[in-house]
Design an enzyme around this catalytic site. Structure first.
Site, PDB file in Angstrom:
ATOM      1  N   ASP A  13     -29.213 -27.843 -47.860  1.00  0.00           N
ATOM      2  CA  ASP A  13     -28.645 -28.027 -46.517  1.00  0.00           C
ATOM      3  C   ASP A  13     -28.407 -29.500 -46.195  1.00  0.00           C
ATOM      4  O   ASP A  13     -28.480 -29.912 -45.041  1.00  0.00           O
ATOM      5  CB  ASP A  13     -29.558 -27.412 -45.438  1.00  0.00           C
ATOM      6  CG  ASP A  13     -29.954 -25.987 -45.761  1.00  0.00           C
ATOM      7  OD1 ASP A  13     -29.054 -25.191 -46.068  1.00  0.00           O
ATOM      8  OD2 ASP A  13     -31.162 -25.678 -45.721  1.00  0.00           O
ATOM      9  N   LYS A  18     -19.144 -30.575 -47.109  1.00  0.00           N
ATOM     10  CA  LYS A  18     -18.151 -31.570 -46.701  1.00  0.00           C
ATOM     11  C   LYS A  18     -17.862 -32.560 -47.821  1.00  0.00           C
ATOM     12  O   LYS A  18     -16.704 -32.889 -48.097  1.00  0.00           O
ATOM     13  CB  LYS A  18     -18.645 -32.320 -45.459  1.00  0.00           C
ATOM     14  CG  LYS A  18     -17.810 -33.561 -45.162  1.00  0.00           C
ATOM     15  CD  LYS A  18     -18.385 -34.416 -44.056  1.00  0.00           C
ATOM     16  CE  LYS A  18     -17.675 -35.765 -44.041  1.00  0.00           C
ATOM     17  NZ  LYS A  18     -18.051 -36.592 -42.883  1.00  0.00           N
ATOM     18  N   HIS A  41     -22.320 -22.812 -47.818  1.00  0.00           N
ATOM     19  CA  HIS A  41     -21.860 -24.081 -47.282  1.00  0.00           C
ATOM     20  C   HIS A  41     -20.567 -23.846 -46.515  1.00  0.00           C
ATOM     21  O   HIS A  41     -19.828 -22.905 -46.784  1.00  0.00           O
ATOM     22  CB  HIS A  41     -21.678 -25.140 -48.371  1.00  0.00           C
ATOM     23  CG  HIS A  41     -20.862 -24.692 -49.532  1.00  0.00           C
ATOM     24  ND1 HIS A  41     -21.405 -24.000 -50.586  1.00  0.00           N
ATOM     25  CD2 HIS A  41     -19.550 -24.833 -49.813  1.00  0.00           C
ATOM     26  CE1 HIS A  41     -20.463 -23.732 -51.473  1.00  0.00           C
ATOM     27  NE2 HIS A  41     -19.322 -24.217 -51.028  1.00  0.00           N
ATOM     28  N   THR A 303     -28.101 -17.189 -43.886  1.00  0.00           N
ATOM     29  CA  THR A 303     -29.054 -16.305 -43.197  1.00  0.00           C
ATOM     30  C   THR A 303     -29.119 -16.515 -41.690  1.00  0.00           C
ATOM     31  O   THR A 303     -29.608 -15.650 -40.968  1.00  0.00           O
ATOM     32  CB  THR A 303     -30.469 -16.529 -43.756  1.00  0.00           C
ATOM     33  OG1 THR A 303     -30.851 -17.893 -43.493  1.00  0.00           O
ATOM     34  CG2 THR A 303     -30.513 -16.280 -45.252  1.00  0.00           C
ATOM     35  N   THR A 416     -20.438 -39.457 -41.094  1.00  0.00           N
ATOM     36  CA  THR A 416     -20.786 -39.677 -39.688  1.00  0.00           C
ATOM     37  C   THR A 416     -20.354 -38.541 -38.757  1.00  0.00           C
ATOM     38  O   THR A 416     -20.446 -38.681 -37.541  1.00  0.00           O
ATOM     39  CB  THR A 416     -20.175 -41.003 -39.191  1.00  0.00           C
ATOM     40  OG1 THR A 416     -18.757 -40.977 -39.416  1.00  0.00           O
ATOM     41  CG2 THR A 416     -20.782 -42.189 -39.930  1.00  0.00           C
ATOM     42  N   SER A 417     -19.879 -37.430 -39.348  1.00  0.00           N
ATOM     43  CA  SER A 417     -19.589 -36.222 -38.567  1.00  0.00           C
ATOM     44  C   SER A 417     -19.229 -35.121 -39.551  1.00  0.00           C
ATOM     45  O   SER A 417     -19.006 -35.391 -40.735  1.00  0.00           O
ATOM     46  CB  SER A 417     -18.432 -36.450 -37.574  1.00  0.00           C
ATOM     47  OG  SER A 417     -17.196 -36.059 -38.135  1.00  0.00           O
TER      48      SER A 417
END
Length: 432
Positions: A13, A18, A41, A303, A416-417
């Site tokens: 996680d 990304k 993901h 989950t 950063t995002s």
């Protein structure tokens, strides 16, 4: 130009989706090499969210070849469902953009059922691992026990019948122990033959295909699932997954030699999270832990389980740098730390009053360690959407530099995002 292996340096996680998507745009081939559909993901492309569990990230990008390697355990029904879900979002998956190793192990319904029965029994006895109940572990057990049914077996119904007959005595004996009804041979045969025509078009001799891609100079991206601290050998055993998750598995789980792996990129969250049971030295059960969970949206993709949150553990990531041979890290979710007055980083532990610099392997010792922290000043400014160092507050840069120094690896990318373009590139892994 080099190939790139992406691994999680914590308990999963870390934001691999990304980063893998960002890299896969420039790769020719994207390879999954371990795990199954237990680690999800999310990719966000042009405002559309794609949730993947089994399929490699490259499958959502036109012109890329996605490969499921021999190290992956494949639930054929989950595969078909995920392909159908993508089709509903306008993404077409065909043998032109997806190949599956013919020697990959299949997950059967009896694997899922056994996983669930064990978790239920363990819950009652207080020894629960916290699996996703998707049959991953039992499928790997059959692989190691040399009784697994593999993708290629679907092409030979007569041989398949013999292999089903060989696997059933083992599972039915276990089921009797749990007081569950035995599984009929015809049930498993019907289950497998019903999906054969949908799975077989994707089968490939993956090691040979990847060798040809390597020889023609293709850029190959190896996509790890979960995290290094869940590795069956190097993780917090027994609270681990059932496969090797470290970078070395990219070779064994794809059929490419270790010399072809290239740059090892460790995806690393700016704080620490964990799903399920097991040791977590820096876990925060106070309002700061709640802050991190809420601001970081820390719920599992597969989950929906709430993740446990805590301070960054440099001692654990330092171990991952060593066991993976990490070249550089992608530091993610720095923006979640915005607004905290102070930040802490674990640099080592105390075990029975003695300072140590790594987490011991023994389960009892892991439960007794106390984290040793350094404290840094936080920052009030927002780092969301920063795309260059000059956009970051001085204290945020100081935090990043402290992380680099403590783990012994440089930051190659800084996220950063959740948006893929909100990334500060320091070193291009493909060009290293």
């Amino acid at each position: 130009m080099t190939n790139v292996v992406v691994v999680g340096s914590q308990w999963g996680d870390e934001g691999k989706g990304k980063i893998v998507d960002w890299l896969s745009e420039r790769a020719d081939v994207v390879v999954r090499f371990q795990g199954g559909h237990n680690a999800g993901h999310t990719l966000v492309i042009d405002g559309i969210s794609y949730k993947l569990s089994l399929l490699p990230s490259g499958v959502v990008r036109p012109g890329k070849m996605a490969v499921i390697g021999n190290g992956v355990v494949v639930d054929p029904h989950a595969l078909i469902a995920e392909i159908a879900k993508l089709a509903a979002q306008g993404v077409t998956v065909t043998p032109d953009n997806l190949r599956i190793a013919d020697n990959a192990t299949l997950i059967l319904s009896l694997h899922r059922e056994l996983d669930g029965m064990r978790e239920d029994a363990a819950t009652n006895s207080g020894t629960k691992i916290g699996t996703t109940r998707r049959g991953i572990g039992p499928a790997y057990e059959d692989k190691v026990g040399r009784r697994a049914i593999r993708v290629m077996d679907l092409a030979d119904p007569e041989g398949l019948a013999e292999k089903v007959a060989r696997i059933l005595p083992h599972h039915n004996a276990l089921r009797r122990g749990f007081g569950a009804p035995e599984v009929e041979h015809s049930t498993i045969m019907e289950e497998l033959l019903s999906v054969a025509d949908k799975v077989l078009p994707f089968r490939e001799t993956v090691w040979l295909m990847l060798d040809k891609e390597r020889r023609r100079g293709a850029r190959i991206l190896f996509e790890g699932a979960q995290g290094s601290l869940l590795d069956i050998d190097h993780g917090t055993y027994p609270f681990v997954t059932s496969s090797n998750t470290v970078a070395g598995q990219a070779a064994a789980g794809s059929g490419m030699g270790p010399g072809s792996l290239g740059y090892i990129l460790g995806i690393t969250k700016a704080y620490t999270t964990r799903v399920g049971e097991g040791p977590f030295p820096t876990e925060l059960t106070d309002e700061v832990g709640q802050f991190l969970g809420e601001k970081g949206h820390e719920f599992g993709t597969v989950t929906g389980r709430k993740r446990r949150c805590g301070w960054f553990d440099a001692a654990l990531v330092r171990q991952s740098v060593a066991t993976n041979g990490i070249t550089g890290i992608a530091l993610t979710k720095l923006d979640v730390l915005d607004g905290l007055d102070e930040l802490k980083i674990c640099v080592g532990y105390k075990l029975d009053g003695v300072e140590i610099d790594h987490l011991p392997a023994a389960q009892a010792a892991q439960a007794r360690v106390e984290p040793i922290y350094v404290t840094l000043e936080g920052w009030k400014e927002s780092t969301v959407g920063a795309r260059k160092w000059a956009d970051l507050p001085a204290q945020a840069i100081k935090y990043v530099r402290q992380v680099e120094e403590l783990i012994g690896a440089p930051v190659a990318l800084l996220s950063t995002s959740p948006e893929r373009d909100d990334t500060i590139l320091v070193t291009d892994p493909f060009e290293d």
